[in-house]
Design a protein around this motif. Structure first.
Motif, PDB file in Angstrom:
ATOM      1  N   LEU A 103     -32.984 -32.548 -19.925  1.00 55.97           N
ATOM      2  CA  LEU A 103     -32.787 -31.606 -19.042  1.00 55.97           C
ATOM      3  C   LEU A 103     -33.922 -31.376 -18.394  1.00 55.97           C
ATOM      4  CD1 LEU A 103     -30.309 -29.150 -20.678  1.00 55.97           C
ATOM      5  CD2 LEU A 103     -29.768 -30.404 -18.839  1.00 55.97           C
ATOM      6  N   LEU A 104     -35.177 -31.437 -19.376  1.00 56.84           N
ATOM      7  CA  LEU A 104     -36.686 -31.091 -18.798  1.00 56.84           C
ATOM      8  C   LEU A 104     -37.042 -32.171 -17.675  1.00 56.84           C
ATOM      9  CD1 LEU A 104     -38.311 -29.618 -21.796  1.00 56.84           C
ATOM     10  CD2 LEU A 104     -37.824 -28.473 -19.551  1.00 56.84           C
ATOM     11  N   THR A 105     -36.385 -33.411 -17.936  1.00 58.34           N
ATOM     12  CA  THR A 105     -36.956 -34.535 -16.735  1.00 58.34           C
ATOM     13  C   THR A 105     -36.011 -34.120 -15.569  1.00 58.34           C
ATOM     14  OG1 THR A 105     -34.895 -35.923 -17.654  1.00 58.34           O
ATOM     15  CG2 THR A 105     -37.024 -36.295 -18.892  1.00 58.34           C
ATOM     16  N   LEU A 106     -35.130 -33.267 -15.557  1.00 55.86           N
ATOM     17  CA  LEU A 106     -34.830 -32.938 -14.150  1.00 55.86           C
ATOM     18  C   LEU A 106     -35.571 -31.970 -13.425  1.00 55.86           C
ATOM     19  CD1 LEU A 106     -30.978 -32.200 -15.350  1.00 55.86           C
ATOM     20  CD2 LEU A 106     -31.797 -34.263 -14.190  1.00 55.86           C
ATOM     21  N   PHE A 107     -36.476 -31.551 -14.092  1.00 57.54           N
ATOM     22  CA  PHE A 107     -37.394 -30.573 -13.127  1.00 57.54           C
ATOM     23  C   PHE A 107     -38.753 -31.431 -12.988  1.00 57.54           C
ATOM     24  CE2 PHE A 107     -34.826 -27.894 -16.263  1.00 57.54           C
ATOM     25  CZ  PHE A 107     -34.124 -27.097 -15.155  1.00 57.54           C
ATOM     26  N   GLU A 108     -38.643 -32.518 -13.397  1.00 57.27           N
ATOM     27  CA  GLU A 108     -40.147 -33.295 -13.213  1.00 57.27           C
ATOM     28  C   GLU A 108     -40.237 -33.402 -11.495  1.00 57.27           C
ATOM     29  OE1 GLU A 108     -40.386 -36.783 -15.423  1.00 57.27           O
ATOM     30  OE2 GLU A 108     -40.749 -35.779 -17.341  1.00 57.27           O
ATOM     31  N   ARG A 109     -41.375 -33.340 -11.045  1.00 56.13           N
ATOM     32  CA  ARG A 109     -41.585 -33.596  -9.391  1.00 56.13           C
ATOM     33  C   ARG A 109     -42.982 -34.450  -9.476  1.00 56.13           C
ATOM     34  NH1 ARG A 109     -41.689 -27.967  -7.422  1.00 56.13           N
ATOM     35  NH2 ARG A 109     -42.755 -27.920  -9.217  1.00 56.13           N
ATOM     36  N   ARG A 110     -42.902 -35.113  -8.415  1.00 53.10           N
ATOM     37  CA  ARG A 110     -44.432 -35.674  -8.131  1.00 53.10           C
ATOM     38  C   ARG A 110     -44.634 -35.534  -6.615  1.00 53.10           C
ATOM     39  NH1 ARG A 110     -45.744 -39.198 -12.227  1.00 53.10           N
ATOM     40  NH2 ARG A 110     -44.081 -39.733 -13.652  1.00 53.10           N
ATOM     41  N   PRO A 111     -46.091 -35.206  -6.429  1.00 51.30           N
ATOM     42  CA  PRO A 111     -46.430 -34.865  -5.044  1.00 51.30           C
ATOM     43  C   PRO A 111     -46.711 -36.079  -4.334  1.00 51.30           C
ATOM     44  CG  PRO A 111     -48.175 -34.791  -6.570  1.00 51.30           C
ATOM     45  CD  PRO A 111     -46.969 -35.083  -7.460  1.00 51.30           C
ATOM     46  N   GLY A 112     -46.390 -36.062  -2.962  1.00 54.10           N
ATOM     47  CA  GLY A 112     -46.610 -36.978  -2.267  1.00 54.10           C
ATOM     48  C   GLY A 112     -48.226 -37.235  -1.966  1.00 54.10           C
ATOM     49  N   ALA A 113     -48.385 -38.430  -1.062  1.00 54.50           N
ATOM     50  CA  ALA A 113     -49.911 -38.384  -0.521  1.00 54.50           C
ATOM     51  C   ALA A 113     -50.394 -37.221   0.282  1.00 54.50           C
ATOM     52  CB  ALA A 113     -50.059 -39.720   0.362  1.00 54.50           C
ATOM     53  N   GLY A 114     -51.703 -36.395  -0.114  1.00 56.41           N
ATOM     54  CA  GLY A 114     -52.095 -35.561   0.475  1.00 56.41           C
ATOM     55  C   GLY A 114     -51.521 -34.016   0.377  1.00 56.41           C
ATOM     56  N   GLN A 115     -50.572 -34.308  -0.530  1.00 57.34           N
ATOM     57  CA  GLN A 115     -49.865 -33.167  -1.165  1.00 57.34           C
ATOM     58  C   GLN A 115     -50.498 -32.366  -2.325  1.00 57.34           C
ATOM     59  OE1 GLN A 115     -45.886 -33.861  -1.438  1.00 57.34           O
ATOM     60  NE2 GLN A 115     -45.218 -33.558   0.945  1.00 57.34           N
ATOM     61  N   LEU A 116     -50.554 -31.037  -2.418  1.00 52.97           N
ATOM     62  CA  LEU A 116     -50.751 -30.329  -3.536  1.00 52.97           C
ATOM     63  C   LEU A 116     -49.566 -29.666  -4.067  1.00 52.97           C
ATOM     64  CD1 LEU A 116     -52.880 -29.239  -5.881  1.00 52.97           C
ATOM     65  CD2 LEU A 116     -52.927 -27.132  -4.450  1.00 52.97           C
ATOM     66  N   LEU A 117     -48.994 -29.986  -5.149  1.00 51.39           N
ATOM     67  CA  LEU A 117     -47.694 -29.580  -5.554  1.00 51.39           C
ATOM     68  C   LEU A 117     -47.878 -28.125  -6.297  1.00 51.39           C
ATOM     69  CD1 LEU A 117     -44.508 -30.284  -5.692  1.00 51.39           C
ATOM     70  CD2 LEU A 117     -45.137 -31.193  -7.894  1.00 51.39           C
ATOM     71  N   MET A 118     -47.224 -26.992  -5.825  1.00 53.50           N
ATOM     72  CA  MET A 118     -47.232 -25.724  -6.418  1.00 53.50           C
ATOM     73  C   MET A 118     -45.957 -25.492  -7.328  1.00 53.50           C
ATOM     74  SD  MET A 118     -47.657 -22.266  -4.316  1.00 53.50           S
ATOM     75  CE  MET A 118     -47.460 -20.714  -5.061  1.00 53.50           C
ATOM     76  N   ASP A 119     -46.494 -24.914  -8.417  1.00 54.34           N
ATOM     77  CA  ASP A 119     -45.557 -24.859  -9.711  1.00 54.34           C
ATOM     78  C   ASP A 119     -45.012 -23.501  -9.749  1.00 54.34           C
ATOM     79  OD1 ASP A 119     -44.083 -25.653 -11.786  1.00 54.34           O
ATOM     80  OD2 ASP A 119     -45.868 -25.333 -13.370  1.00 54.34           O
ATOM     81  N   GLY A 120     -44.610 -22.882  -8.835  1.00 53.84           N
ATOM     82  CA  GLY A 120     -43.900 -21.405  -8.740  1.00 53.84           C
ATOM     83  C   GLY A 120     -44.995 -20.461  -8.928  1.00 53.84           C
TER      84      GLY A 120
END
Length: 212
Positions: free
Chosen positions: A108-125
């Protein structure tokens, strides 16, 4: 960059800083669970296991936090260098929950995994204490994450918001984020409680001005 502050009548000054102060891990995990427990519940329930697990696997240097008189009242996370605010390997999940009950939680936790694209900072809520919601704390946290993104040379900030959290989406829109894609996930509604995920983006250096 120094900490940002905001005054709220009766509450003292809200100070925003980077990182989690030592000793606030449990409180940070409680805030995170309050905000995302409904979403993460199928993977990490019950709460008396989930909160200690989250607290033990926080990456303090991937957080910005809001404090009032030293008390943690809010936090936001981001992913940088392959690490986000919350961690915990598959092995850690199995050790905490047992192999029999842990395997499906890992899946289930793998469903929440996200990877940023080039030049992106991924915000985690964002997680803000119930007594401080709607009083500008979330905005302060977003702008501090934006400052991190600018200093690290990112072009934009990206986040995902589920359809059952319209309050968060409204906050992101006020701070300059624009929805760019919505993925319908009806197969997850019965399992996880939400049926769509919207990706939102904000160019670095423009959101604060656009939100004024």
């Amino acid at each position: 960059m120094g900490p940002d502050t905001a005054d709220h009548p009766g509450d003292g000054a809200v100070t925003v800083r980077r990182g989690l102060p030592a000793g606030t891990e449990r409180r940070a995990a409680e805030l995170y669970w309050e905000a995302f427990g409904r979403k993460l519940g199928p993977a990490l329930d019950p709460a008396d296991k989930a909160v200690p697990f989250i607290a033990a696997h926080l990456n303090a240097d991937r957080a910005v936090c809001a404090l009032i008189d030293g008390r943690l009242v809010g936090l936001a996370g981001y992913r940088l260098g392959g690490r986000g605010l919350t961690g915990g390997t598959a092995g850690a999940v199995l050790r905490a929950y047992g192999h029999l009950r842990g395997l499906h939680r890992v899946l289930l936790l793998t469903l929440f995994e996200r990877r940023p694209g080039a030049g992106q900072l991924l915000m985690d809520g964002i997680a803000v204490g119930p007594d401080l919601r709607g009083r500008g704390v979330g905005s302060l946290l977003i702008e501090e994450v934006a400052a991190v993104a600018a200093e690290q040379g990112f072009r934009e900030i990206r986040l995902d918001v589920i359809d059952t959290n319209p309050r968060a989406r409204a906050l992101y829109e006020r701070r300059g984020f624009t929805a760019v894609r919505t993925e319908e996930t009806p197969y997850l509604r019965r399992l996880l409680g939400f049926g769509a995920v919207t990706t939102m983006r904000r160019p670095v250096g423009t959101g604060a001005e656009a939100a004024r």
